[in-house]
Design a protein around this motif. Structure first.
Motif, mmCIF file in Angstrom:
data_model
loop_
_atom_site.group_PDB
_atom_site.id
_atom_site.type_symbol
_atom_site.label_atom_id
_atom_site.label_comp_id
_atom_site.label_asym_id
_atom_site.label_seq_id
_atom_site.Cartn_x
_atom_site.Cartn_y
_atom_site.Cartn_z
ATOM 1 N N THR A 134 3.706 1.174 -12.843
ATOM 2 C CA THR A 134 4.816 1.502 -12.157
ATOM 3 C C THR A 134 4.722 2.466 -11.056
ATOM 4 O O THR A 134 4.534 3.679 -11.397
ATOM 5 N N VAL A 135 4.865 2.240 -9.641
ATOM 6 C CA VAL A 135 4.807 3.353 -8.765
ATOM 7 C C VAL A 135 6.184 3.528 -8.295
ATOM 8 O O VAL A 135 6.984 2.737 -7.982
ATOM 9 N N HIS A 136 6.566 4.633 -8.396
ATOM 10 C CA HIS A 136 8.024 5.390 -8.059
ATOM 11 C C HIS A 136 7.803 6.064 -6.635
ATOM 12 O O HIS A 136 7.002 6.877 -6.497
ATOM 13 N N THR A 137 8.897 5.572 -5.868
ATOM 14 C CA THR A 137 8.736 6.180 -4.528
ATOM 15 C C THR A 137 10.079 7.432 -4.524
ATOM 16 O O THR A 137 10.691 7.350 -5.513
ATOM 17 N N PRO A 138 9.706 8.292 -3.564
ATOM 18 C CA PRO A 138 10.882 9.561 -3.417
ATOM 19 C C PRO A 138 12.261 8.893 -3.292
ATOM 20 O O PRO A 138 13.176 9.518 -3.628
ATOM 21 N N ASP A 139 12.333 7.800 -2.428
ATOM 22 C CA ASP A 139 13.858 6.946 -2.384
ATOM 23 C C ASP A 139 14.415 6.227 -3.337
ATOM 24 O O ASP A 139 15.079 5.364 -3.136
ATOM 25 N N ARG A 140 13.851 6.538 -4.754
ATOM 26 C CA ARG A 140 14.304 5.727 -5.872
ATOM 27 C C ARG A 140 13.958 4.184 -5.954
ATOM 28 O O ARG A 140 14.766 3.474 -6.353
ATOM 29 N N ARG A 141 12.961 4.001 -5.457
ATOM 30 C CA ARG A 141 12.480 2.752 -5.432
ATOM 31 C C ARG A 141 11.329 2.673 -6.421
ATOM 32 O O ARG A 141 10.577 3.483 -6.492
ATOM 33 N N VAL B 6 4.031 8.094 -10.855
ATOM 34 C CA VAL B 6 3.150 6.783 -11.401
ATOM 35 C C VAL B 6 3.058 6.520 -12.788
ATOM 36 O O VAL B 6 2.899 7.724 -13.586
ATOM 37 N N GLU B 7 3.798 5.560 -13.337
ATOM 38 C CA GLU B 7 4.071 5.255 -14.933
ATOM 39 C C GLU B 7 3.153 4.457 -15.308
ATOM 40 O O GLU B 7 3.056 3.171 -14.606
ATOM 41 N N THR B 8 2.537 4.412 -16.449
ATOM 42 C CA THR B 8 1.749 3.327 -17.100
ATOM 43 C C THR B 8 2.552 3.139 -18.480
ATOM 44 O O THR B 8 3.106 4.036 -18.976
ATOM 45 N N ALA B 9 2.304 1.904 -18.726
ATOM 46 C CA ALA B 9 2.872 1.265 -20.113
ATOM 47 C C ALA B 9 2.025 0.150 -20.605
ATOM 48 O O ALA B 9 1.312 -0.486 -19.834
ATOM 49 N N ASP C 173 0.708 -1.421 0.012
ATOM 50 C CA ASP C 173 0.012 0.136 0.018
ATOM 51 C C ASP C 173 0.892 1.204 -0.100
ATOM 52 O O ASP C 173 1.813 1.315 0.676
ATOM 53 N N PHE C 174 0.414 2.180 -1.034
ATOM 54 C CA PHE C 174 1.366 3.332 -1.006
ATOM 55 C C PHE C 174 0.282 4.753 -0.716
ATOM 56 O O PHE C 174 -0.831 4.779 -1.170
ATOM 57 N N ARG C 175 0.733 5.464 0.421
ATOM 58 C CA ARG C 175 -0.394 6.668 0.591
ATOM 59 C C ARG C 175 0.240 7.555 -0.636
ATOM 60 O O ARG C 175 1.285 7.607 -0.971
#
Length: 181
Positions: free
Chosen positions: A141-148, A127-130, A118-120
């Protein structure tokens, strides 16, 4: 007569092969018997009820009104549970036989088989779509600020569902995702 070309026996595993914290020659401290009995006596004392904690007969007779008030406060009001279950605003949901993605006011939830995350909205950087060029696979693809990043692929029942899903996800991102946060 047969001859073996390798070692005659398999060497035993060293400690580090079975336990990564193993250091040869160093052993951990062992608890002494006096400390173990003192800990068990303290645990037994904690289990026994104190007489000071026992309710009096007068409190038991007059405590029913307070208990009823606590029970009434614990019961949720009508619409309270429904408000949490049905958030206001757009909701995106896509699933196949293994994977599932849900994006709503609370955030984004990704599930694959029995694993989920879960991501708040404040935890999401992008958020990237392909979509596959020829297939019916939709990747989010959900990207977080800590480069994950956390990708999930969903097989669409038909190629037309992918464009529909992209527009629904864009509506949710426009409503809830703040790029400046």
């Amino acid at each position: 007569m047969e001859q073996s070309t390798g070692p005659s026996s398999i060497p035993p595993l060293q400690g580090a092969a079975a336990d990564p914290a193993f250091v040869p020659g160093i052993t951990g401290p062992r608890p002494d018997a006096a400390a173990v009995t003192a800990v068990s006596d303290e645990a037994d004392a904690a289990i026994e009820p104190d007489e000071a904690d026992a309710p009096d007969a007068a409190d038991a007779a007059g405590g029913t009104d307070e208990a009823d008030a606590v029970v009434e406060d614990a019961v949720p009001e009508e619409g309270g549970a429904d408000a949490d279950a049905a958030p206001e605003g757009p909701v995106f949901e896509a699933a196949d036989r293994r994977a599932r993605i849900v994006a709503d006011g609370a955030g984004v939830r990704l599930s694959l088989d029995e694993e989920s995350c879960d991501f708040r909205w404040d935890e999401i950087g992008a958020v990237e779509t392909a979509s596959g060029r020829f297939g019916k696979r939709f990747t989010v693809t959900v990207h977080t600020p800590d480069r994950r990043w956390y990708p999930i692929e969903i097989d669409a029942p038909a190629r037309g569902h992918i464009t529909e899903w992209e527009s629904q996800l864009d509506a949710v991102l426009d409503a809830y995702f703040d790029e400046n946060a």
